[in-house]
Design an enzyme around this catalytic site. Structure first.
Site, PDB file in Angstrom:
ATOM      1  N   ALA A  28     -34.251  31.830  -4.529  1.00 61.64           N
ATOM      2  CA  ALA A  28     -33.404  32.725  -3.734  1.00 61.64           C
ATOM      3  C   ALA A  28     -32.059  32.065  -3.475  1.00 61.64           C
ATOM      4  CB  ALA A  28     -34.094  33.056  -2.422  1.00 61.64           C
ATOM      5  N   ASN A  29     -31.238  32.672  -2.641  1.00 62.81           N
ATOM      6  CA  ASN A  29     -29.976  32.060  -2.215  1.00 62.81           C
ATOM      7  C   ASN A  29     -29.756  32.407  -0.750  1.00 62.81           C
ATOM      8  OD1 ASN A  29     -28.314  34.624  -2.050  1.00 62.81           O
ATOM      9  ND2 ASN A  29     -28.954  34.699  -4.188  1.00 62.81           N
ATOM     10  N   ARG A  30     -28.685  31.874  -0.150  1.00 68.22           N
ATOM     11  CA  ARG A  30     -28.529  31.999   1.301  1.00 68.22           C
ATOM     12  C   ARG A  30     -27.794  33.262   1.746  1.00 68.22           C
ATOM     13  NH1 ARG A  30     -26.330  26.725   1.518  1.00 68.22           N
ATOM     14  NH2 ARG A  30     -24.686  27.559   2.829  1.00 68.22           N
ATOM     15  N   ALA A  96     -26.018  39.386  -3.742  1.00 65.59           N
ATOM     16  CA  ALA A  96     -25.977  38.088  -4.412  1.00 65.59           C
ATOM     17  C   ALA A  96     -27.187  38.034  -5.348  1.00 65.59           C
ATOM     18  CB  ALA A  96     -26.015  36.963  -3.380  1.00 65.59           C
TER      19      ALA A  96
END
Ligand code: CTP
Length: 225
Positions: A28-30, A96
């Site tokens: 995942a990403n933030r 994102a």
């Protein structure tokens, strides 16, 4: 509520994707989804017809007149876009989307620690923005985002604009991901670049909607794209 034939239909994607590694882990990403949620709330306040495709984040929009759709993976988002993008007037791809996903996730099991070092084979996710652009209807406005290190932010955004053939890319520096403000520049295919920041995300949302409004074809006009 404005006349329905003049009410822009805005589709927004927001938040991260989660790409499964096994039954319990993911890449995942933030991304917090805050910019996309602010855009959805601002659009709903203007009386626009808003669909918000939101990834796995806890935050939700405030406005009740927003059509919420949830996705987890880039593949889920691709399915939602195939269904809903053809009918929107404007699409803002603030999501994102993970750039890579594990090639063969074991969704029924869990990778164990025994046996020492392991490697994960990653394959690129499909470029959803480029796909929507290639199937676009005349008159649609399509805006992407580019989160980049500040020193090459504008250069990367211009390159993404050309590669993805969108109408504009909103360039913002890496720090935007979990900040309260956004220091954005709109890099359009036609017309001057506009530096909008630093602004809080709600104020930024208003400015980007103003830009979309100004660049939108009048209702019934199908000569863009
Ligand atoms: N995007 C997309 N599908 C992907 C990756 C990104 O639609 N698989 C969209 C994002 O929603 C964003 C824009 O493309 O609007 C730019 O995303 P970014 O990750 O910066 O670009 P990439 O295509 O991944 O390019 P690079 O890997 O060179 O950074």
């Amino acid at each position: 509520m404005p006349d329905d034939t003049r009410r822009p239909k805005l589709l927004i994607t927001a938040g991260p994707t989660h790409e499964p590694i096994d039954a319990v882990r993911y890449i995942a990403n933030r991304s917090s989804g805050r910019v996309g949620i602010a855009l959805a709330d601002a659009g709903a306040r203007r009386g626009w017809d808003i669909t918000l495709m939101l990834g796995p984040v806890a935050r939700e929009p405030l406005h009740t007149h927003i059509r919420p759709l949830r996705f987890t993976t880039a593949a889920d988002l691709r399915d939602l876009l195939r269904e809903h993008a053809p009918t929107c007037d404007a699409l803002v791809m603030a999501a994102a989307v993970a750039d890579f996903m594990p090639r063969s996730p074991d969704l029924s099991g869990k990778m164990t620690r025994t046996g020492g070092m392991k490697s994960l084979e990653l394959v690129p996710t499909p470029d959803l923005l480029a796909e929507v652009v290639s199937g676009r209807r005349p008159g649609q406005i399509i805006v992407g985002f580019a989160l980049e290190p500040a020193d090459r932010m504008l250069e990367s955004a211009r390159e993404k604009l050309r590669r993805k053939a969108a109408d504009a890319i909103v360039a913002n520096p890496l720090g935007t991901l979990d900040a309260d403000t956004i220091d954005a520049t709109i890099v359009p295919a036609i017309g001057p670049e506009e530096h909008l920041g630093p602004l809080d995300k709600a104020a930024f949302a208003e400015r980007l909607l103003d830009w979309i409004e100004a660049h939108r074809s009048p209702p019934g006009c199908a000569d863009r794209a």
